[in-house]
Design a protein around this motif. Structure first.
Motif, mmCIF file in Angstrom:
data_model
loop_
_atom_site.group_PDB
_atom_site.id
_atom_site.type_symbol
_atom_site.label_atom_id
_atom_site.label_comp_id
_atom_site.label_asym_id
_atom_site.label_seq_id
_atom_site.Cartn_x
_atom_site.Cartn_y
_atom_site.Cartn_z
ATOM 1 N N HIS A 64 -33.573 43.545 -41.700
ATOM 2 C CA HIS A 64 -33.116 42.188 -42.037
ATOM 3 C C HIS A 64 -31.967 42.299 -43.024
ATOM 4 O O HIS A 64 -32.056 43.026 -44.018
ATOM 5 N N LYS A 65 -30.890 41.591 -42.745
ATOM 6 C CA LYS A 65 -29.728 41.588 -43.622
ATOM 7 C C LYS A 65 -29.405 40.172 -44.083
ATOM 8 O O LYS A 65 -29.314 39.907 -45.268
ATOM 9 N N ASP A 66 -29.214 39.260 -43.134
ATOM 10 C CA ASP A 66 -28.828 37.888 -43.446
ATOM 11 C C ASP A 66 -30.045 36.977 -43.475
ATOM 12 O O ASP A 66 -31.006 37.183 -42.743
ATOM 13 N N MET A 67 -29.984 35.965 -44.326
ATOM 14 C CA MET A 67 -31.048 34.966 -44.385
ATOM 15 C C MET A 67 -30.557 33.677 -43.733
ATOM 16 O O MET A 67 -29.415 33.253 -43.974
ATOM 17 N N LEU A 68 -31.401 33.074 -42.917
ATOM 18 C CA LEU A 68 -31.121 31.755 -42.377
ATOM 19 C C LEU A 68 -31.762 30.727 -43.288
ATOM 20 O O LEU A 68 -32.919 30.871 -43.696
ATOM 21 N N ARG A 69 -31.019 29.699 -43.617
ATOM 22 C CA ARG A 69 -31.563 28.568 -44.369
ATOM 23 C C ARG A 69 -31.937 27.517 -43.329
ATOM 24 O O ARG A 69 -31.114 27.127 -42.500
ATOM 25 N N LEU A 70 -33.186 27.089 -43.360
ATOM 26 C CA LEU A 70 -33.700 26.092 -42.427
ATOM 27 C C LEU A 70 -34.074 24.839 -43.200
ATOM 28 O O LEU A 70 -34.391 24.899 -44.391
ATOM 29 N N SER A 71 -34.068 23.698 -42.508
ATOM 30 C CA SER A 71 -34.481 22.457 -43.153
ATOM 31 C C SER A 71 -35.180 21.555 -42.153
ATOM 32 O O SER A 71 -35.031 21.699 -40.932
ATOM 33 N N LEU A 72 -35.943 20.639 -42.704
ATOM 34 C CA LEU A 72 -36.689 19.653 -41.922
ATOM 35 C C LEU A 72 -36.673 18.348 -42.700
ATOM 36 O O LEU A 72 -36.987 18.326 -43.898
ATOM 37 N N VAL A 73 -36.286 17.269 -42.038
ATOM 38 C CA VAL A 73 -36.341 15.947 -42.653
ATOM 39 C C VAL A 73 -37.712 15.372 -42.335
ATOM 40 O O VAL A 73 -38.113 15.316 -41.164
ATOM 41 N N LEU A 74 -38.424 14.969 -43.388
ATOM 42 C CA LEU A 74 -39.768 14.413 -43.202
ATOM 43 C C LEU A 74 -39.671 12.927 -42.873
ATOM 44 O O LEU A 74 -38.932 12.197 -43.532
ATOM 45 N N ALA A 75 -40.405 12.503 -41.881
ATOM 46 C CA ALA A 75 -40.457 11.086 -41.524
ATOM 47 C C ALA A 75 -41.207 10.335 -42.616
ATOM 48 O O ALA A 75 -42.182 10.863 -43.164
ATOM 49 N N PRO A 76 -40.791 9.118 -42.927
ATOM 50 C CA PRO A 76 -41.469 8.350 -43.982
ATOM 51 C C PRO A 76 -42.965 8.176 -43.707
ATOM 52 O O PRO A 76 -43.756 8.097 -44.627
ATOM 53 N N ASP A 77 -43.351 8.126 -42.422
ATOM 54 C CA ASP A 77 -44.762 7.911 -42.109
ATOM 55 C C ASP A 77 -45.562 9.221 -42.075
ATOM 56 O O ASP A 77 -46.726 9.231 -41.732
ATOM 57 N N THR A 78 -44.937 10.341 -42.516
ATOM 58 C CA THR A 78 -45.637 11.622 -42.567
ATOM 59 C C THR A 78 -46.657 11.626 -43.698
ATOM 60 O O THR A 78 -47.669 12.303 -43.642
ATOM 61 N N ALA A 79 -46.393 10.837 -44.736
ATOM 62 C CA ALA A 79 -47.283 10.815 -45.895
ATOM 63 C C ALA A 79 -48.623 10.193 -45.527
ATOM 64 O O ALA A 79 -48.703 9.224 -44.801
ATOM 65 N N SER A 80 -49.664 10.808 -46.057
ATOM 66 C CA SER A 80 -50.993 10.238 -45.834
ATOM 67 C C SER A 80 -51.200 9.062 -46.755
ATOM 68 O O SER A 80 -50.640 9.002 -47.844
ATOM 69 N N PRO A 81 -52.003 8.061 -46.346
ATOM 70 C CA PRO A 81 -52.184 6.867 -47.174
ATOM 71 C C PRO A 81 -52.881 7.159 -48.479
ATOM 72 O O PRO A 81 -53.574 8.077 -48.659
ATOM 73 N N VAL B 226 -37.342 19.209 -46.570
ATOM 74 C CA VAL B 226 -37.933 20.494 -46.933
ATOM 75 C C VAL B 226 -37.021 21.592 -46.419
ATOM 76 O O VAL B 226 -36.580 21.555 -45.274
ATOM 77 N N GLU B 227 -36.738 22.557 -47.290
ATOM 78 C CA GLU B 227 -35.885 23.686 -46.940
ATOM 79 C C GLU B 227 -36.656 24.980 -47.121
ATOM 80 O O GLU B 227 -37.678 25.021 -47.812
ATOM 81 N N LEU B 228 -36.139 26.035 -46.520
ATOM 82 C CA LEU B 228 -36.705 27.371 -46.715
ATOM 83 C C LEU B 228 -35.704 28.396 -46.229
ATOM 84 O O LEU B 228 -34.738 28.067 -45.547
ATOM 85 N N GLY B 229 -35.950 29.645 -46.604
ATOM 86 C CA GLY B 229 -35.120 30.742 -46.139
ATOM 87 C C GLY B 229 -35.978 31.736 -45.385
ATOM 88 O O GLY B 229 -37.123 31.986 -45.752
ATOM 89 N N THR B 230 -35.432 32.300 -44.312
ATOM 90 C CA THR B 230 -36.153 33.298 -43.526
ATOM 91 C C THR B 230 -35.150 34.261 -42.899
ATOM 92 O O THR B 230 -33.942 34.033 -42.971
ATOM 93 N N GLY B 231 -35.665 35.305 -42.290
ATOM 94 C CA GLY B 231 -34.801 36.264 -41.617
ATOM 95 C C GLY B 231 -34.107 35.652 -40.419
ATOM 96 O O GLY B 231 -34.496 34.597 -39.912
#
Length: 155
Positions: free
Chosen positions: A138-155, A94-99
């Motif tokens: 605000h001038k620059d945007m930071l791009r952030l990311s998160l790797v989801l663990a396979p067990d994050t999904a609900s059954p 999952v990615e996103l952009g923020t200040g």
């Protein structure tokens, strides 16, 4: 608090504008996106829009909580709900952009997001009015990311 997935076109625009003050940008990312909401007595008090941007990568385009409902854990609960749902859809990143400063950045970092890129002058180029926080533009945007663990999904 109830968290649900819903058509992003039914999310209140006024709420989405809390996180992204450009209605034209919001209109551009709604089609084909996933919408999520935090409901209190059937009223949408939190909203999130995410969309597929790669084979197993989604971007959170917008997440907002009504100003009178902030600092109550609603945003954190909504973000956890969204991440679990995205993992259930086969999303691995999952990615996103923020200040580059402010409470939004620390909010995402508390949830495990990490900086992976800087987009110079993003807010100067893409927003006609200056975006100010604590007297700083605000001038620059930071791009952030998160790797989801396979067990994050609900059954």
């Amino acid at each position: 608090m109830t968290f649900v997935e819903m058509d992003p076109a039914h999310l209140p625009l006024a709420l989405l504008l809390e996180a992204d003050p450009a209605a034209s940008r919001i209109a551009a990312y709604l089609p084909g996106a996933w919408g999520f909401a935090a409901l209190a007595d059937k009223e949408v008090v939190g909203a999130c829009v995410a969309g597929l941007v790669g084979e197993q990568t989604a971007e959170i385009f917008n997440i907002a909580v009504a100003p009178n409902r902030q600092q109550q854990g609603i945003g954190s609960g909504l973000l956890r709900f969204v991440l679990t749902n995205l993992a259930g859809k086969g999303i691995g990143r999952v990615e996103l952009g923020t200040g580059s400063f402010g409470h939004q950045l620390t909010y995402y970092q508390r949830h495990g997001f990490r900086v992976h890129a800087v987009v110079k002058d993003h807010f100067l180029i893409h927003y006609p009015e200056p975006l100010m926080e604590h007297g700083i533009q605000h001038k620059d945007m930071l791009r952030l990311s998160l790797v989801l663990a396979p067990d994050t999904a609900s059954p």
